[in-house]
Design a protein around this motif. Structure first.
Motif, PDB file in Angstrom:
ATOM      1  N   ARG A 131       7.636 -16.093 -13.676  1.00 55.34           N
ATOM      2  CA  ARG A 131       8.239 -17.066 -14.596  1.00 55.34           C
ATOM      3  C   ARG A 131       9.364 -16.458 -15.441  1.00 55.34           C
ATOM      4  O   ARG A 131       9.365 -16.531 -16.677  1.00 55.34           O
ATOM      5  CB  ARG A 131       7.171 -17.670 -15.507  1.00 55.34           C
ATOM      6  N   PRO A 132      10.360 -15.866 -14.784  1.00 55.82           N
ATOM      7  CA  PRO A 132      11.479 -15.313 -15.540  1.00 55.82           C
ATOM      8  C   PRO A 132      12.411 -16.418 -16.021  1.00 55.82           C
ATOM      9  O   PRO A 132      12.270 -17.586 -15.648  1.00 55.82           O
ATOM     10  CB  PRO A 132      12.176 -14.433 -14.509  1.00 55.82           C
ATOM     11  N   SER A 133      13.397 -16.037 -16.812  1.00 53.66           N
ATOM     12  CA  SER A 133      14.399 -17.013 -17.251  1.00 53.66           C
ATOM     13  C   SER A 133      15.297 -17.429 -16.090  1.00 53.66           C
ATOM     14  O   SER A 133      15.771 -18.566 -16.035  1.00 53.66           O
ATOM     15  CB  SER A 133      15.245 -16.419 -18.373  1.00 53.66           C
ATOM     16  N   GLY A 134      15.550 -16.495 -15.155  1.00 47.65           N
ATOM     17  CA  GLY A 134      16.400 -16.800 -14.013  1.00 47.65           C
ATOM     18  C   GLY A 134      16.118 -15.860 -12.862  1.00 47.65           C
ATOM     19  O   GLY A 134      15.584 -14.756 -13.059  1.00 47.65           O
ATOM     20  N   ILE A 135      16.466 -16.283 -11.650  1.00 46.52           N
ATOM     21  CA  ILE A 135      16.252 -15.484 -10.435  1.00 46.52           C
ATOM     22  C   ILE A 135      17.577 -15.346  -9.702  1.00 46.52           C
ATOM     23  O   ILE A 135      18.281 -16.341  -9.466  1.00 46.52           O
ATOM     24  CB  ILE A 135      15.209 -16.128  -9.503  1.00 46.52           C
ATOM     25  N   VAL A 136      17.906 -14.106  -9.320  1.00 51.40           N
ATOM     26  CA  VAL A 136      19.076 -13.839  -8.492  1.00 51.40           C
ATOM     27  C   VAL A 136      18.648 -13.844  -7.028  1.00 51.40           C
ATOM     28  O   VAL A 136      17.699 -13.157  -6.643  1.00 51.40           O
ATOM     29  CB  VAL A 136      19.706 -12.480  -8.829  1.00 51.40           C
ATOM     30  N   VAL A 137      19.328 -14.636  -6.225  1.00 55.56           N
ATOM     31  CA  VAL A 137      19.108 -14.658  -4.776  1.00 55.56           C
ATOM     32  C   VAL A 137      20.096 -13.656  -4.188  1.00 55.56           C
ATOM     33  O   VAL A 137      21.260 -13.966  -3.965  1.00 55.56           O
ATOM     34  CB  VAL A 137      19.315 -16.067  -4.207  1.00 55.56           C
ATOM     35  N   GLY A 138      19.625 -12.438  -3.938  1.00 56.50           N
ATOM     36  CA  GLY A 138      20.499 -11.330  -3.605  1.00 56.50           C
ATOM     37  C   GLY A 138      20.706 -11.112  -2.125  1.00 56.50           C
ATOM     38  O   GLY A 138      20.007 -10.321  -1.497  1.00 56.50           O
ATOM     39  N   GLY A 139      21.663 -11.835  -1.542  1.00 55.10           N
ATOM     40  CA  GLY A 139      22.102 -11.542  -0.189  1.00 55.10           C
ATOM     41  C   GLY A 139      21.293 -12.148   0.930  1.00 55.10           C
ATOM     42  O   GLY A 139      21.342 -11.659   2.058  1.00 55.10           O
ATOM     43  N   PHE A 140      20.550 -13.216   0.675  1.00 55.90           N
ATOM     44  CA  PHE A 140      19.811 -13.880   1.753  1.00 55.90           C
ATOM     45  C   PHE A 140      19.921 -15.385   1.598  1.00 55.90           C
ATOM     46  O   PHE A 140      20.272 -15.902   0.534  1.00 55.90           O
ATOM     47  CB  PHE A 140      18.337 -13.446   1.772  1.00 55.90           C
ATOM     48  N   ASP A 141      19.615 -16.077   2.682  1.00 60.85           N
ATOM     49  CA  ASP A 141      19.684 -17.539   2.724  1.00 60.85           C
ATOM     50  C   ASP A 141      18.483 -18.118   1.983  1.00 60.85           C
ATOM     51  O   ASP A 141      17.340 -17.959   2.432  1.00 60.85           O
ATOM     52  CB  ASP A 141      19.696 -17.993   4.184  1.00 60.85           C
ATOM     53  N   ALA A 176      10.842 -26.672  -9.831  1.00 58.50           N
ATOM     54  CA  ALA A 176       9.826 -27.404 -10.581  1.00 58.50           C
ATOM     55  C   ALA A 176       9.561 -26.761 -11.933  1.00 58.50           C
ATOM     56  O   ALA A 176       9.193 -27.445 -12.898  1.00 58.50           O
ATOM     57  CB  ALA A 176       8.534 -27.490  -9.770  1.00 58.50           C
ATOM     58  N   GLN A 177       9.767 -25.445 -12.015  1.00 59.20           N
ATOM     59  CA  GLN A 177       9.563 -24.732 -13.270  1.00 59.20           C
ATOM     60  C   GLN A 177      10.855 -24.565 -14.066  1.00 59.20           C
ATOM     61  O   GLN A 177      10.877 -23.873 -15.082  1.00 59.20           O
ATOM     62  CB  GLN A 177       8.939 -23.351 -12.985  1.00 59.20           C
ATOM     63  N   HIS A 178      11.934 -25.214 -13.588  1.00 59.00           N
ATOM     64  CA  HIS A 178      13.242 -25.189 -14.268  1.00 59.00           C
ATOM     65  C   HIS A 178      13.767 -23.771 -14.416  1.00 59.00           C
ATOM     66  O   HIS A 178      14.345 -23.408 -15.454  1.00 59.00           O
ATOM     67  CB  HIS A 178      13.153 -25.886 -15.628  1.00 59.00           C
ATOM     68  N   ILE A 179      13.579 -22.967 -13.365  1.00 56.62           N
ATOM     69  CA  ILE A 179      14.124 -21.611 -13.337  1.00 56.62           C
ATOM     70  C   ILE A 179      15.440 -21.659 -12.562  1.00 56.62           C
ATOM     71  O   ILE A 179      15.441 -21.933 -11.361  1.00 56.62           O
ATOM     72  CB  ILE A 179      13.155 -20.626 -12.650  1.00 56.62           C
ATOM     73  N   PRO A 180      16.565 -21.415 -13.206  1.00 59.11           N
ATOM     74  CA  PRO A 180      17.840 -21.482 -12.479  1.00 59.11           C
ATOM     75  C   PRO A 180      17.982 -20.318 -11.500  1.00 59.11           C
ATOM     76  O   PRO A 180      17.487 -19.207 -11.744  1.00 59.11           O
ATOM     77  CB  PRO A 180      18.884 -21.396 -13.589  1.00 59.11           C
ATOM     78  N   LEU A 181      18.641 -20.587 -10.381  1.00 56.31           N
ATOM     79  CA  LEU A 181      18.924 -19.575  -9.366  1.00 56.31           C
ATOM     80  C   LEU A 181      20.425 -19.348  -9.294  1.00 56.31           C
ATOM     81  O   LEU A 181      21.206 -20.313  -9.247  1.00 56.31           O
ATOM     82  CB  LEU A 181      18.429 -20.024  -7.989  1.00 56.31           C
ATOM     83  N   VAL A 182      20.825 -18.096  -9.282  1.00 56.44           N
ATOM     84  CA  VAL A 182      22.217 -17.727  -9.037  1.00 56.44           C
ATOM     85  C   VAL A 182      22.233 -16.835  -7.804  1.00 56.44           C
ATOM     86  O   VAL A 182      21.460 -15.868  -7.709  1.00 56.44           O
ATOM     87  CB  VAL A 182      22.843 -16.997 -10.242  1.00 56.44           C
ATOM     88  N   GLY A 183      23.065 -17.171  -6.846  1.00 54.06           N
ATOM     89  CA  GLY A 183      23.126 -16.413  -5.608  1.00 54.06           C
ATOM     90  C   GLY A 183      24.216 -15.365  -5.611  1.00 54.06           C
ATOM     91  O   GLY A 183      25.241 -15.513  -6.285  1.00 54.06           O
ATOM     92  N   TRP A 184      23.978 -14.299  -4.881  1.00 49.32           N
ATOM     93  CA  TRP A 184      25.033 -13.347  -4.508  1.00 49.32           C
ATOM     94  C   TRP A 184      25.067 -13.315  -2.988  1.00 49.32           C
ATOM     95  O   TRP A 184      24.091 -12.925  -2.343  1.00 49.32           O
ATOM     96  CB  TRP A 184      24.763 -11.941  -5.049  1.00 49.32           C
ATOM     97  N   HIS A 185      26.170 -13.815  -2.401  1.00 54.12           N
ATOM     98  CA  HIS A 185      26.288 -13.925  -0.942  1.00 54.12           C
ATOM     99  C   HIS A 185      25.122 -14.712  -0.354  1.00 54.12           C
ATOM    100  O   HIS A 185      24.667 -14.445   0.761  1.00 54.12           O
ATOM    101  CB  HIS A 185      26.352 -12.546  -0.292  1.00 54.12           C
ATOM    102  N   ALA A 186      24.633 -15.705  -1.102  1.00 54.12           N
ATOM    103  CA  ALA A 186      23.476 -16.471  -0.647  1.00 54.12           C
ATOM    104  C   ALA A 186      23.869 -17.607   0.288  1.00 54.12           C
ATOM    105  O   ALA A 186      23.093 -17.984   1.174  1.00 54.12           O
ATOM    106  CB  ALA A 186      22.707 -17.022  -1.847  1.00 54.12           C
ATOM    107  N   VAL A 187      25.035 -18.180   0.066  1.00 51.39           N
ATOM    108  CA  VAL A 187      25.584 -19.208   0.950  1.00 51.39           C
ATOM    109  C   VAL A 187      27.033 -18.832   1.234  1.00 51.39           C
ATOM    110  O   VAL A 187      27.566 -17.880   0.656  1.00 51.39           O
ATOM    111  CB  VAL A 187      25.479 -20.628   0.328  1.00 51.39           C
ATOM    112  N   ALA A 188      27.676 -19.576   2.104  1.00 54.07           N
ATOM    113  CA  ALA A 188      28.989 -19.155   2.602  1.00 54.07           C
ATOM    114  C   ALA A 188      30.108 -19.279   1.584  1.00 54.07           C
ATOM    115  O   ALA A 188      31.102 -18.554   1.669  1.00 54.07           O
ATOM    116  CB  ALA A 188      29.344 -19.968   3.850  1.00 54.07           C
TER     117      ALA A 188
END
Length: 398
Positions: free
Chosen positions: A149-159, A172-184
């Motif tokens: 249950r962190p404030s945010g999750i980094v999607v680091g280099g995967f789909d 559902a837990q309102h945790i924002p995701l920020v990607g790095w190279h997660a999508v094109a």
């Protein structure tokens, strides 16, 4: 061994997947799918030896001129900061979990270091969970991240589509995701749901890496593409590279090698030896979606007596980690890279989370492409453009 006349390309063990619509992309696909010269695209250039041309010194005069101008611009290192200069004041007391596709991927690891550096400035906590490069490992890592249950999750280099259940729980837990190279593409994504994705424009990276080959080869090359089609970002990049190479009639893609990044250390040495055996001097250039392929290819090239400074002349279309710069600066089996500004992108990830926590819009920023060679890197071991630290600090101070 002197280069002989170009012959029809031997089929790779890995066929090229479909590319963008359009004649150029179709020609690139036809080349690798049918193992023929670019019929309808190369205008008979296979009749001429490398360095010769019925139309001049280049196998594609117009494409060569475009490539030369584009590369000259991209090699400039004195580019001023063109990213955000305004945004919300830094919030306090936040925590991030950085879920890594694999920390053996230098780009993933480099961006994580930038996240840690920026998080210290704003007083946030960062935890890294390594997915190990396998679908099961990445799913387990995302599940663990959501459970924290962190404030945010980094999607680091995967789909993130491969972890859809965990992504849904985060939403559902309102945790924002920020990607790095997660999508094109850079910027926000609705499906999968990312507040934003931090990356350069993949089409720009693909275009400039292919153009570097065209200008370096003066429009006459036999190229090999190394990629990891299990990563959507990488798959898109390699398709675009093939399409851009196909704009030059004198450049032939000899093989499209689909090798997952976690398998590169074991597979690349024998694949490089096989390519040398199959193509010999016709293999003049390589482009890989990640520099680490050339770290693993170097022993096989060295054992075969290939010169460290090339051929083959190798360019990495990302990510520009320190070992890539070391190979480039020492002339050891890599000539250039299109580096991501990894530390800057880590700072951007923190800034994007700060915008999400402040209910502001994402910045929409994507760094411009840069080409690093021994001639313009001046001994540096990373691409770290100027200005961003001062700009972000000023934003976060309010």
């Amino acid at each position: 061994m002197s280069p002989g006349p170009p012959r029809a390309a031997t089929p790779s063990r890995n066929g090229l997947p479909g590319a963008r619509p359009g004649r150029v992309a179709r020609c690139a696909v036809a080349l690798l799918a049918t193992a023929t010269v670019l019929t309808g695209c190369d205008h008979g250039s296979a009749r001429h030896a490398p360095g010769e041309s019925a139309t001049g010194p280049s196998g594609c005069p117009a494409a060569y001129d475009t490539a030369r101008a584009s590369v000259a611009r991209a090699e400039r290192a004195d580019v001023p900061w063109n990213g955000p200069t305004t945004g919300p004041r830094a919030v306090t007391g936040k925590s991030l979990v950085y879920v890594a596709q694999t920390m053996t991927n230098p780009g993933v690891a480099g961006a994580e270091q930038g996240v840690r550096e920026a998080a210290r400035i704003v007083g946030w906590n960062v935890r890294v969970i390594d997915g190990g490069g396998t679908p099961a490992g990445i799913q387990a890592a995302m599940g663990q991240a959501v459970a924290l249950r962190p404030s945010g999750i980094v999607v680091g280099g995967f789909d993130p589509g491969t972890t859809s259940q965990q992504v849904a729980r985060a939403a559902a837990q309102h945790i924002p995701l920020v990607g790095w190279h997660a999508v094109a593409a850079p910027g926000p994504s609705r499906r999968p749901p990312l507040f934003t994705n931090v990356t350069t424009h993949v089409q720009d990276v693909a275009r400039i890496s292919a153009r570097w080959i065209i200008q370096n080869a003066h429009g006459r090359a036999g190229a090999v593409i190394f990629t990891d089609d299990s990563i959507p970002f990488a798959r898109t990049k390699s398709r675009l590279i093939a399409a851009e190479l196909a704009t030059c009639a004198g450049v032939h893609v000899l093989a499209y090698e689909n090798i997952p990044i976690p398998d590169a250390s074991t597979r690349i040495p024998r694949e490089a030896a096989s390519l040398l055996s199959r193509f010999g001097a016709r293999w003049t250039h390589s482009v890989a979606i990640n520099d680490l392929y050339f770290a693993d290819a170097a022993p096989a090239l060295r054992a075969a007596g290939a010169p460290g400074a090339g051929p083959p002349f190798n360019i990495g279309a990302g990510d520009g980690d320190p070992s890539a710069f070391q190979r480039i600066n020492s002339g050891q089996y890599q000539s250039a890279t299109v580096p991501e500004p990894l530390t800057q992108q880590g700072w951007q990830i923190v800034d994007e989370f700060n915008r999400a926590f402040s209910h502001a819009r994402p910045s929409g920023y994507a760094a411009p492409v840069h080409v690093a060679t021994a001639g313009d890197s001046h001994g540096a071991t990373t691409w770290d453009p100027a200005g961003y630290r001062q700009a972000y600090r000023k934003i976060w101070r309010g």
